[in-house]
Design an enzyme around this catalytic site. Structure first.
Site, mmCIF file in Angstrom:
data_model
loop_
_atom_site.group_PDB
_atom_site.id
_atom_site.type_symbol
_atom_site.label_atom_id
_atom_site.label_comp_id
_atom_site.label_asym_id
_atom_site.label_seq_id
_atom_site.Cartn_x
_atom_site.Cartn_y
_atom_site.Cartn_z
ATOM 1 N N GLU A 252 40.341 10.603 -9.028
ATOM 2 C CA GLU A 252 41.155 9.435 -9.725
ATOM 3 C C GLU A 252 42.155 10.347 -10.711
ATOM 4 O OE1 GLU A 252 38.268 5.739 -9.819
ATOM 5 O OE2 GLU A 252 37.881 7.254 -11.408
ATOM 6 N N ASP B 55 40.942 3.850 -19.018
ATOM 7 C CA ASP B 55 41.825 4.852 -19.014
ATOM 8 C C ASP B 55 43.153 4.821 -19.923
ATOM 9 O OD1 ASP B 55 40.047 4.758 -16.858
ATOM 10 O OD2 ASP B 55 41.686 5.122 -15.407
HETATM 11 C C1 FRU Z 1 39.565 5.404 -13.478
HETATM 12 C C2 FRU Z 1 39.890 4.167 -12.813
HETATM 13 C C3 FRU Z 1 41.260 4.311 -12.186
HETATM 14 C C4 FRU Z 1 41.738 3.034 -11.832
HETATM 15 C C5 FRU Z 1 41.252 2.162 -13.044
HETATM 16 C C6 FRU Z 1 40.863 0.836 -12.997
HETATM 17 O O1 FRU Z 1 38.648 5.430 -14.630
HETATM 18 O O2 FRU Z 1 39.128 3.878 -11.746
HETATM 19 O O3 FRU Z 1 41.244 5.198 -10.980
HETATM 20 O O4 FRU Z 1 43.140 3.010 -11.635
HETATM 21 O O5 FRU Z 1 40.226 3.007 -13.545
HETATM 22 O O6 FRU Z 1 40.594 0.263 -14.279
#
Ligand code: FRU
Length: 498
Positions: free
Chosen positions: A231, A49
């Site tokens: 998320e 992300d």
């Molecule tokens: C989304 C996610 C988020 C988390 C991160 C962990 O892709 O699962 O919810 O904070 O990636 O790398």
């Protein structure tokens, strides 16, 4: 003797860091097979992300989920890069490392202009990162409160970071999925607003100082897609074409996307500083492709600019860890400006590639028939003057691998079943479809970059982003209809054109 020894070590360490940093930005790198040439990628190893996107003193900051020791997901850090135009990036050293409270998961960053946190001063306002701690020990022990929210601050334009000593600033009430804070300043109530993903809904908190948070409301238990965990939320105002201000909530969900796996839905509604009220309960997707996830928007874009600028992670948790790139894994989408329009079918969010990309564009080559040779791997293909309700655009190579973008039966489709290497995941070879939702298609823009395709219908009304791995580059593009305009614009490499 001891001092000399220490000096030698310090000198070697400095030289080593300098070498690493110049290697990070060396133009000779970034040229591996499938490495995008005008999309952001990490110098090496794993990325997911985008995080902490904030604009400050002429620089767009991009932090990102990063594991510097492997090309698969692992203990998360925040990688960091800056840019003056969202296109050319300078990689900076890792901003946040895991610590005793856990890995550093996704989150946001703001400029605390009024120094409400007391972590800087009004003369030198702190840049504050608000992120999730994921405690692997608690997770391993089967606890349910191992995700909490922490903050860190920088007083030197994001170059060095100090974690707040009172972390975590928001404890976990006993819900495993409790993460990805996106924070913004609410000018009318003079306080901060945090939207946080909590399993199958979001919580909205407010704070006077980024440190003490109060729960105001919850949203989404019974609205939107619920095929997976929620998320990476975002919440921001946009003005529609009639001058009416609405609030848009972005929410990534995994799995449960329209193509399987990960995708980002959005809601349109009103927000009074505490409670979000959607105008309807329709589930809408910001992008109907398989590979635009966890995207959020930049904070603190100056009012004179006024754009709502978005970037997504160009992958899908179904196969992100096994795509056939090895030196690095994952890229971001091209930056996109979001806009809102009110249509007969309800509110729609458009995503349009930012004009800054034009600095990379060479001279457009216009085709006089329906086929063109491709002599580069990074380009924009534009099809204009479309009247037919059915059309096929095919990218192919000597191996007869083909990627097909088509319009048929009120749908936009990307067929990547025979597009190249699909062997790494049984979810990859698929036909993806998007409803045209009544749009009459006049133009299609297709941004290709070695291993990605981003399709924008009518300059962003309907969008599809997909990864693609042709074993050798596509050498030809052809369009099924003769009566349309076809042009090809080469895109320069951001690693070479600065
Ligand atoms: C989304 C996610 C988020 C988390 C991160 C962990 O892709 O699962 O919810 O904070 O990636 O790398």
């Amino acid at each position: 003797m001891k001092t000399t020894y220490l000096l030698i070590i310090l000198f070697l360490a400095a030289a080593c860091q300098q070498r690493n940093e110049s290697a990070m930005n060396s133009p000779m790198k970034y040229d591996e097979k499938f490495r995008p040439q005008y999309h952001f990628t990490p110098p090496s190893q794993w990325m997911n992300d985008p995080n902490g996107m904030v604009f400050y003193e002429g620089e767009y900051h991009l932090f990102y989920q990063h594991y510097p020791d492997s090309n698969v997901w692992g203990p998360m850090h925040w990688g960091h890069a800056v840019s003056e135009d969202m296109i050319h990036w300078e990689h900076l050293p890792i901003a946040l490392y895991p610590d005793a409270l856990g890995y550093i998961f996704s989150g946001s960053a703001v400029i605390d202009w009024k120094n409400t946190s007391g972590l800087g001063s009004t003369d030198n306002p702190p840049m504050v990162a608000i992120y999730t701690y994921h405690d692997p020990v608690g997770a391993e022990a089967g606890r349910n409160d191992y995700q909490t929210q922490g903050i860190a601050f920088s007083l030197d334009k994001g170059r060095s970071w100090t974690k707040y000593e009172g972390n975590p600033v928001l404890a976990n009430p006993g819900i495993i999925d409790f993460r990805d804070p996106k924070v913004s300043w609410d000018e009318s109530n003079e306080r901060w607003v945090m939207i946080l993903a909590v399993l199958d809904h979001v919580n909205i908190y407010t704070s006077p100082d980024l440190i003490n948070w109060t729960l105001q409301s919850e949203f989404g238990h019974t609205t939107g897609g619920h095929g997976g965990v929620w998320e990476c939320p975002d919440l921001f105002p946009l003005t529609d074409q009639n001058g009416e201000v609405k609030w848009v909530m972005l929410l990534s969900i995994n799995p449960g996307g329209p193509q399987g796996g990960s995708a980002t839905q959005y809601f349109v509604g009103d927000f009074n500083g505490s409670v979000f009220t959607p105008v309807d309960s329709v589930t809408r997707w910001i992008d109907y492709g398989a590979d635009n996830y966890a995207g959020v928007t930049w904070a603190d874009i100056p009012e004179v600019d006024g754009r709502r600028l978005f970037l997504g992670w160009m992958s899908n948790w179904q196969y992100a860890n096994v795509v056939p790139t090895y030196e690095w894994r994952s890229a971001m989408t091209v930056p996109r400006a979001l806009s809102l329009s009110k249509t007969e079918g309800g509110y729609r969010l458009q995503s349009r590639p930012v004009p800054e990309l034009e600095t990379l564009m060479g001279e457009a080559i216009v085709s006089h028939n329906s086929t063109m040779d491709l002599s580069t791997e990074s380009y924009l293909v534009e099809i204009t003057g479309i009247h037919d309700r059915s059309l096929e655009i095919t990218f192919s190579n000597e191996q007869d691998e083909r990627l097909v973008v088509k319009i048929a039966a009120d749908r936009l489709m990307i067929d990547r079943t025979k597009s190249g290497d699909t062997s790494f995941s049984e979810d990859f070879a698929a036909i993806h479809e998007a409803p045209l939702m009544g749009a009459s298609v006049t133009d299609i823009q297709i941004y290709m970059d070695r291993s990605s395709v981003e399709v924008f219908v009518n300059y962003g009304e309907i969008v599809m982003t997909d990864l693609v791995f042709p074993t050798t580059p596509y050498t030809k593009v052809s369009v099924s209809s003769k009566g349309v305009g076809l042009s090809l614009t080469p895109m320069a490499s951001i690693w070479k054109s600065k």
